[in-house]
Design a protein around this motif. Structure first.
Motif, short mmCIF file in Angstrom:
data_model
loop_
_atom_site.label_atom_id
_atom_site.label_comp_id
_atom_site.label_asym_id
_atom_site.label_seq_id
_atom_site.Cartn_x
_atom_site.Cartn_y
_atom_site.Cartn_z
N ASN A 86 3.47 67.46 27.85
CA ASN A 86 3.62 68.81 28.42
C ASN A 86 5.06 69.33 28.41
O ASN A 86 5.43 70.11 29.27
CB ASN A 86 3.08 68.82 29.85
CG ASN A 86 1.59 68.58 29.86
OD1 ASN A 86 0.82 69.40 29.38
ND2 ASN A 86 1.18 67.42 30.39
N ASP A 87 5.84 68.91 27.44
CA ASP A 87 7.23 69.35 27.30
C ASP A 87 8.05 69.07 28.56
O ASP A 87 8.96 69.81 28.91
CB ASP A 87 7.30 70.83 26.93
CG ASP A 87 8.64 71.21 26.30
OD1 ASP A 87 9.39 70.29 25.91
OD2 ASP A 87 8.94 72.41 26.21
N LEU A 88 7.71 67.98 29.25
CA LEU A 88 8.46 67.51 30.41
C LEU A 88 8.84 66.05 30.22
O LEU A 88 8.84 65.27 31.17
CB LEU A 88 7.64 67.69 31.69
CG LEU A 88 7.34 69.11 32.12
CD1 LEU A 88 6.31 69.14 33.23
CD2 LEU A 88 8.62 69.80 32.55
N ALA A 89 9.15 65.70 28.97
CA ALA A 89 9.46 64.30 28.66
C ALA A 89 10.62 63.78 29.51
O ALA A 89 10.61 62.62 29.93
CB ALA A 89 9.78 64.16 27.17
N TRP A 90 11.57 64.64 29.81
CA TRP A 90 12.70 64.23 30.64
C TRP A 90 12.24 63.81 32.03
O TRP A 90 12.77 62.85 32.60
CB TRP A 90 13.74 65.36 30.72
CG TRP A 90 13.19 66.61 31.36
CD1 TRP A 90 12.56 67.65 30.74
CD2 TRP A 90 13.18 66.91 32.75
NE1 TRP A 90 12.16 68.59 31.66
CE2 TRP A 90 12.52 68.15 32.91
CE3 TRP A 90 13.64 66.25 33.89
CZ2 TRP A 90 12.34 68.74 34.15
CZ3 TRP A 90 13.46 66.86 35.13
CH2 TRP A 90 12.81 68.09 35.25
N ALA A 91 11.26 64.51 32.60
CA ALA A 91 10.79 64.19 33.95
C ALA A 91 10.06 62.85 33.97
O ALA A 91 10.28 62.02 34.86
CB ALA A 91 9.88 65.30 34.47
N GLY A 92 9.19 62.64 32.98
CA GLY A 92 8.50 61.36 32.89
C GLY A 92 9.47 60.22 32.68
O GLY A 92 9.32 59.13 33.25
N THR A 93 10.48 60.46 31.85
CA THR A 93 11.49 59.43 31.57
C THR A 93 12.28 59.10 32.83
O THR A 93 12.55 57.92 33.10
CB THR A 93 12.43 59.89 30.44
OG1 THR A 93 11.64 60.14 29.27
CG2 THR A 93 13.48 58.85 30.13
N LEU A 94 12.65 60.10 33.61
CA LEU A 94 13.36 59.85 34.87
C LEU A 94 12.51 59.01 35.83
O LEU A 94 13.02 58.10 36.49
CB LEU A 94 13.77 61.16 35.53
CG LEU A 94 14.98 61.86 34.94
CD1 LEU A 94 15.24 63.18 35.66
CD2 LEU A 94 16.21 60.97 35.00
N ALA A 95 11.22 59.32 35.91
CA ALA A 95 10.32 58.54 36.76
C ALA A 95 10.28 57.09 36.30
O ALA A 95 10.38 56.15 37.11
CB ALA A 95 8.92 59.15 36.75
N VAL A 96 10.16 56.89 35.00
CA VAL A 96 10.12 55.54 34.44
C VAL A 96 11.42 54.80 34.73
O VAL A 96 11.42 53.64 35.16
CB VAL A 96 9.83 55.57 32.92
CG1 VAL A 96 10.15 54.25 32.27
CG2 VAL A 96 8.38 55.97 32.68
#
Length: 185
Positions: free
Chosen positions: A23-33
């Motif tokens: 959903n073009d929020l790869a940065w947010a998922g990456t921060l969570a990870v």
């Protein structure tokens, strides 16, 4: 309890990364990870060993995922910074996966054949689930699943061997003085 926390944290991170990548929020998922990976490392008994494991698994993952992209077996809608290289969020997922190798997947340490079988089955299954959520696509589904199964059948036991060698989750045992180890007083 640590096993359940590790398993739940991995699942949470997996969904955050895939949904972010879809959903073009790869940065947010990456921060969570990365937050979950940091949590794991802070709790590790031997942080340096566990960090080394996470880093090496990240490199292995980046190379494997980039090979799949270059071969045209997978494509990602978001998070790719350089053509022909895996997106940063999928590499972050490999870091996350490394946090399970000495905790919730410790049961595989003595069963490399089972690690291979599990990799061949669950590696492609995870990618299929990721595709259903929109995080990854396959130009040729059958070829991708075969390549993923074969790759994970080899990668998983290698990761288990690496995890056994670099296990940073076990407490450091104090070494006995030389006279106690040798029996010389």
């Amino acid at each position: 309890m640590n096993l359940l926390v590790n398993f739940a944290a991995f699942q949470l991170g997996w969904f955050a990364a895939v949904l972010g990548g879809a959903n073009d929020l790869a940065w947010a998922g990456t921060l969570a990870v990365l937050g979950i990976v940091l949590f794991h490392l802070v709790r590790a008994a031997q942080t340096r060993r566990e960090l080394l494991l996470v880093a090496i698994v990240g490199v292995i993952g980046a190379l494997w995922e980039s090979l799949l992209v270059v071969l045209g077996l997978t494509w990602y809608p978001y998070g790719t910074l350089i053509d022909g290289v895996a997106p940063y969020w999928i590499v972050a997922m490999w870091l996350l996966f490394a946090t399970t190798l000495n905790v919730s997947m410790r049961w595989m340490h003595g069963h490399l054949w089972l690690a291979s079988l599990s990799g061949a089955l669950f590696g492609p299954l995870a990618f299929y689930a990721g595709s259903r959520l929109g995080g990854v696509g396959f130009p040729d589904f059958s070829s991708a699943m075969i390549a993923l199964a074969a790759g994970w059948a080899v990668i998983m036991p290698l990761l288990i061997l690496l995890a056994r060698r670099l296990d940073g989750t076990r407490p450091v045992l104090a070494r006995a003085p030389a006279c106690e180890r040798t029996g010389i007083a």
